[in-house]
Motif scaffolding. Structure first.
Motif, mmCIF file in Angstrom:
data_model
loop_
_atom_site.group_PDB
_atom_site.id
_atom_site.type_symbol
_atom_site.label_atom_id
_atom_site.label_comp_id
_atom_site.label_asym_id
_atom_site.label_seq_id
_atom_site.Cartn_x
_atom_site.Cartn_y
_atom_site.Cartn_z
ATOM 1 N N ALA A 152 -40.465 -19.127 19.731
ATOM 2 C CA ALA A 152 -40.330 -19.493 18.317
ATOM 3 C C ALA A 152 -41.377 -20.538 17.926
ATOM 4 O O ALA A 152 -41.995 -20.448 16.854
ATOM 5 C CB ALA A 152 -38.929 -20.013 18.032
ATOM 6 N N THR A 153 -41.590 -21.512 18.788
ATOM 7 C CA THR A 153 -42.608 -22.529 18.519
ATOM 8 C C THR A 153 -43.984 -21.886 18.453
ATOM 9 O O THR A 153 -44.777 -22.185 17.558
ATOM 10 C CB THR A 153 -42.581 -23.632 19.595
ATOM 11 O OG1 THR A 153 -41.319 -24.299 19.524
ATOM 12 C CG2 THR A 153 -43.714 -24.627 19.415
ATOM 13 N N LEU A 154 -44.261 -21.003 19.382
ATOM 14 C CA LEU A 154 -45.549 -20.314 19.394
ATOM 15 C C LEU A 154 -45.773 -19.544 18.092
ATOM 16 O O LEU A 154 -46.843 -19.613 17.487
ATOM 17 C CB LEU A 154 -45.618 -19.378 20.602
ATOM 18 C CG LEU A 154 -46.969 -18.764 20.916
ATOM 19 C CD1 LEU A 154 -48.003 -19.843 21.198
ATOM 20 C CD2 LEU A 154 -46.845 -17.835 22.117
ATOM 21 N N TYR A 155 -44.750 -18.848 17.620
ATOM 22 C CA TYR A 155 -44.875 -18.105 16.363
ATOM 23 C C TYR A 155 -45.038 -19.035 15.163
ATOM 24 O O TYR A 155 -45.764 -18.723 14.225
ATOM 25 C CB TYR A 155 -43.686 -17.160 16.158
ATOM 26 C CG TYR A 155 -43.921 -15.803 16.762
ATOM 27 C CD1 TYR A 155 -44.627 -14.825 16.073
ATOM 28 C CD2 TYR A 155 -43.462 -15.509 18.040
ATOM 29 C CE1 TYR A 155 -44.864 -13.581 16.629
ATOM 30 C CE2 TYR A 155 -43.686 -14.266 18.609
ATOM 31 C CZ TYR A 155 -44.388 -13.304 17.893
ATOM 32 O OH TYR A 155 -44.621 -12.072 18.447
ATOM 33 N N ARG A 156 -44.351 -20.180 15.178
ATOM 34 C CA ARG A 156 -44.516 -21.133 14.072
ATOM 35 C C ARG A 156 -45.953 -21.647 14.003
ATOM 36 O O ARG A 156 -46.494 -21.859 12.925
ATOM 37 C CB ARG A 156 -43.535 -22.299 14.214
ATOM 38 C CG ARG A 156 -42.157 -21.994 13.672
ATOM 39 C CD ARG A 156 -41.312 -23.251 13.516
ATOM 40 N NE ARG A 156 -41.103 -23.975 14.764
ATOM 41 C CZ ARG A 156 -40.140 -23.721 15.640
ATOM 42 N NH1 ARG A 156 -39.283 -22.761 15.427
ATOM 43 N NH2 ARG A 156 -40.023 -24.446 16.739
ATOM 44 N N VAL A 157 -46.564 -21.847 15.138
ATOM 45 C CA VAL A 157 -47.942 -22.352 15.173
ATOM 46 C C VAL A 157 -48.927 -21.258 14.774
ATOM 47 O O VAL A 157 -49.845 -21.497 13.994
ATOM 48 C CB VAL A 157 -48.291 -22.901 16.578
ATOM 49 C CG1 VAL A 157 -49.765 -23.264 16.675
ATOM 50 C CG2 VAL A 157 -47.428 -24.103 16.907
#
Length: 189
Positions: free
Chosen positions: A47-52
């Motif tokens: 999820a963090t990777l997609y937010r970035v």
């Protein structure tokens, strides 16, 4: 904090640049990027990777551009001619390296639809960057009158042969595209 995303409590902070760098390393090893595996390698959540990154396509576009930008800079650095010959020399060197790159060839062979979307449409973010870089190369070699439209057409001529397997299903002669690009530059500048 533009370009930086805070992960959920307990997760580390990662920037867009960090993700792109990690993506480059991952792509060079695997010829693709899987978000789950990249997230695990970076010790962040998916999820963090997609937010970035705002998605895999954008990340792939950023990674492919960063890798191509390095090759282009080296091709420009090694240039020995000016004018039309200088522009074509840079193109020949760059396309030769790109065609020889194992990770890039693997990506095109295993994910042709994704590769076409990323490399050949503005949605992938690569085309605009390549056209802008080509304009700069034209200036570097002394073709100061080369317009953005000319750079766009030049890039599309080269891409038509370089990525012909993605577009038409068969390989094309890059030499024919280079002759067409030469004619375009001689008549357009």
């Amino acid at each position: 904090m533009t370009g930086t995303v805070l992960g959920v409590t307990g997760q580390r902070v990662v920037s867009d640049d960090e993700v792109t760098r990690a993506g480059c390393h991952f792509f060079l090893r695997h010829g693709t990027i899987t978000m789950d595996d990249l997230a695990a390698a970076m010790c962040v959540s998916r999820a963090t990777l997609y937010r970035v990154t705002h998605g895999r396509d954008r990340l792939l576009g950023d990674v492919l551009w960063r890798l191509a930008e390095r090759m282009l800079a080296e091709a420009v650095r090694r240039r020995t001619c000016d004018g039309v010959d200088g522009a074509l020399e840079v193109t020949q060197r760059f396309t030769g390296w790109l065609r020889a790159d194992e990770s890039f060839r693997r990506f095109i062979a295993t994910e042709p639809d994704v590769a076409a979307r990323i490399l050949l449409t503005y949605a992938g973010g690569v085309t605009g960057r390549v056209v802008t870089a080509q304009q700069e190369i034209f200036k570097e070699v002394g073709l100061d009158n080369a317009s953005a439209d000319l750079a766009y057409l030049y890039v599309r001529i080269i891409e038509s042969a370089l990525y012909s397997e993605l577009v038409s299903g068969h390989s094309a002669d890059l030499g024919v595209a280079e002759r067409a690009a030469r004619t375009l530059l001689l008549t357009g500048c």
